[in-house]
Design a protein around this motif. Structure first.
Motif, PDB file in Angstrom:
ATOM      1  N   THR A 138       1.013  -1.119  -0.062  1.00  0.00           N
ATOM      2  CA  THR A 138       0.052   0.044  -0.011  1.00  0.00           C
ATOM      3  C   THR A 138       0.768   1.219   0.137  1.00  0.00           C
ATOM      4  OG1 THR A 138      -0.014   0.333   2.393  1.00  0.00           O
ATOM      5  CG2 THR A 138      -1.809  -1.113   1.274  1.00  0.00           C
ATOM      6  N   VAL A 139       0.301   2.274  -0.548  1.00  0.00           N
ATOM      7  CA  VAL A 139       1.275   3.487  -0.477  1.00  0.00           C
ATOM      8  C   VAL A 139       1.719   3.910   0.925  1.00  0.00           C
ATOM      9  CG1 VAL A 139       0.935   6.047  -0.971  1.00  0.00           C
ATOM     10  CG2 VAL A 139       0.296   4.343  -2.687  1.00  0.00           C
ATOM     11  N   THR A 140       0.593   3.997   1.861  1.00  0.00           N
ATOM     12  CA  THR A 140       0.720   4.064   3.469  1.00  0.00           C
ATOM     13  C   THR A 140       1.889   3.531   3.816  1.00  0.00           C
ATOM     14  OG1 THR A 140      -1.400   4.732   3.366  1.00  0.00           O
ATOM     15  CG2 THR A 140      -0.255   4.187   5.436  1.00  0.00           C
ATOM     16  N   ALA A 141       2.020   2.120   3.614  1.00  0.00           N
ATOM     17  CA  ALA A 141       3.189   1.170   4.203  1.00  0.00           C
ATOM     18  C   ALA A 141       4.340   1.680   3.561  1.00  0.00           C
ATOM     19  CB  ALA A 141       2.693  -0.308   4.151  1.00  0.00           C
ATOM     20  N   GLY A 153      12.194   4.074   7.528  1.00  0.00           N
ATOM     21  CA  GLY A 153      13.308   2.998   7.575  1.00  0.00           C
ATOM     22  C   GLY A 153      12.445   1.744   7.843  1.00  0.00           C
ATOM     23  N   ARG A 154      13.510   0.771   7.907  1.00  0.00           N
ATOM     24  CA  ARG A 154      12.937  -0.752   8.243  1.00  0.00           C
ATOM     25  C   ARG A 154      14.259  -1.484   8.307  1.00  0.00           C
ATOM     26  NH1 ARG A 154       8.068  -4.256   5.617  1.00  0.00           N
ATOM     27  NH2 ARG A 154       7.853  -5.656   7.397  1.00  0.00           N
ATOM     28  N   GLY A 155      14.357  -2.364   9.291  1.00  0.00           N
ATOM     29  CA  GLY A 155      15.590  -3.344   9.262  1.00  0.00           C
ATOM     30  C   GLY A 155      16.874  -2.478   9.234  1.00  0.00           C
ATOM     31  N   GLN A 156      17.528  -2.993   8.217  1.00  0.00           N
ATOM     32  CA  GLN A 156      18.667  -2.524   7.948  1.00  0.00           C
ATOM     33  C   GLN A 156      18.892  -0.953   7.089  1.00  0.00           C
ATOM     34  OE1 GLN A 156      20.715  -5.737   5.865  1.00  0.00           O
ATOM     35  NE2 GLN A 156      21.966  -5.992   7.710  1.00  0.00           N
ATOM     36  N   MET A 157      17.687  -0.706   6.612  1.00  0.00           N
ATOM     37  CA  MET A 157      17.647   0.458   5.564  1.00  0.00           C
ATOM     38  C   MET A 157      17.199   1.610   6.652  1.00  0.00           C
ATOM     39  SD  MET A 157      14.499   1.129   2.832  1.00  0.00           S
ATOM     40  CE  MET A 157      13.848   2.522   3.221  1.00  0.00           C
ATOM     41  N   SER A 158      17.840   2.460   6.346  1.00  0.00           N
ATOM     42  CA  SER A 158      17.655   3.807   7.106  1.00  0.00           C
ATOM     43  C   SER A 158      16.650   4.540   6.432  1.00  0.00           C
ATOM     44  CB  SER A 158      18.985   4.887   6.800  1.00  0.00           C
ATOM     45  OG  SER A 158      20.068   3.896   7.567  1.00  0.00           O
ATOM     46  N   GLY A 159      15.612   5.492   7.481  1.00  0.00           N
ATOM     47  CA  GLY A 159      14.590   6.471   6.807  1.00  0.00           C
ATOM     48  C   GLY A 159      15.260   7.518   6.116  1.00  0.00           C
ATOM     49  N   TYR A 160      14.607   7.934   5.316  1.00  0.00           N
ATOM     50  CA  TYR A 160      14.642   9.247   4.414  1.00  0.00           C
ATOM     51  C   TYR A 160      13.958  10.552   4.511  1.00  0.00           C
ATOM     52  CZ  TYR A 160      18.076   6.183   2.143  1.00  0.00           C
ATOM     53  OH  TYR A 160      19.117   5.004   1.976  1.00  0.00           O
ATOM     54  N   GLY A 170       7.414  13.772  -0.144  1.00  0.00           N
ATOM     55  CA  GLY A 170       8.250  13.011  -0.775  1.00  0.00           C
ATOM     56  C   GLY A 170       7.972  11.500  -0.551  1.00  0.00           C
ATOM     57  N   ASP A 171       7.873  11.135   0.688  1.00  0.00           N
ATOM     58  CA  ASP A 171       7.585   9.884   1.040  1.00  0.00           C
ATOM     59  C   ASP A 171       6.327   9.303   0.265  1.00  0.00           C
ATOM     60  OD1 ASP A 171       6.072  11.381   2.504  1.00  0.00           O
ATOM     61  OD2 ASP A 171       5.910   9.834   4.242  1.00  0.00           O
TER      62      ASP A 171
END
Length: 118
Positions: free
Chosen positions: A73-76, A84-91, A99-100
């Motif tokens: 989903t767009v929201t998720a 971010g999630r797990g090893q991925m940083s947030g932007y 932008g998200d």
């Protein structure tokens, strides 16, 4: 022995090319200049070129994976892009206002189209 060395060198070269030139390659292929596409190219394509993942294969942006992980989903997707999630940083800082959401909308469309547009 020589063929193993060549395969290793070719593999390393391809990873280097993907990490250094992914932005231009993806945009040239799809020619999509929408805000979501541009943000994706600037901040996401280095790891997620054409919906894949050069760091962790199983954490790609293909529709089947998004559905499996219950994030189709767009929201998720926007929440992950932002925080971010797990090893991925947030932007959140670099994606700017909305932008998200723009990236998430674009990613979901690409996933639904099997990433054939870029």
């Amino acid at each position: 022995m020589l063929s193993q060395v060549l395969r290793c060198c070719i593999g390393a070269f391809l990873v280097l090319l993907l990490s250094l030139g992914s932005t231009g390659a993806s945009l040239a292929a799809g020619a999509d200049t929408s805000p979501g596409a541009l943000l994706f190219e600037q901040h996401c394509a280095g790891c997620h070129i054409n919906g894949g993942n050069i760091i962790r294969r199983g954490k790609n942006l293909k529709l089947k994976t998004l559905e499996r992980d219950e994030i189709a989903t767009v929201t998720a997707i926007a929440a992950i892009a932002r925080g971010g999630r797990g090893q991925m940083s947030g932007y959140a800082d670099v994606l700017g206002t909305d932008g998200d959401q723009l990236v998430a909308e674009w990613v979901l469309i690409q996933a639904q189209n099997a990433w054939t547009q870029g």
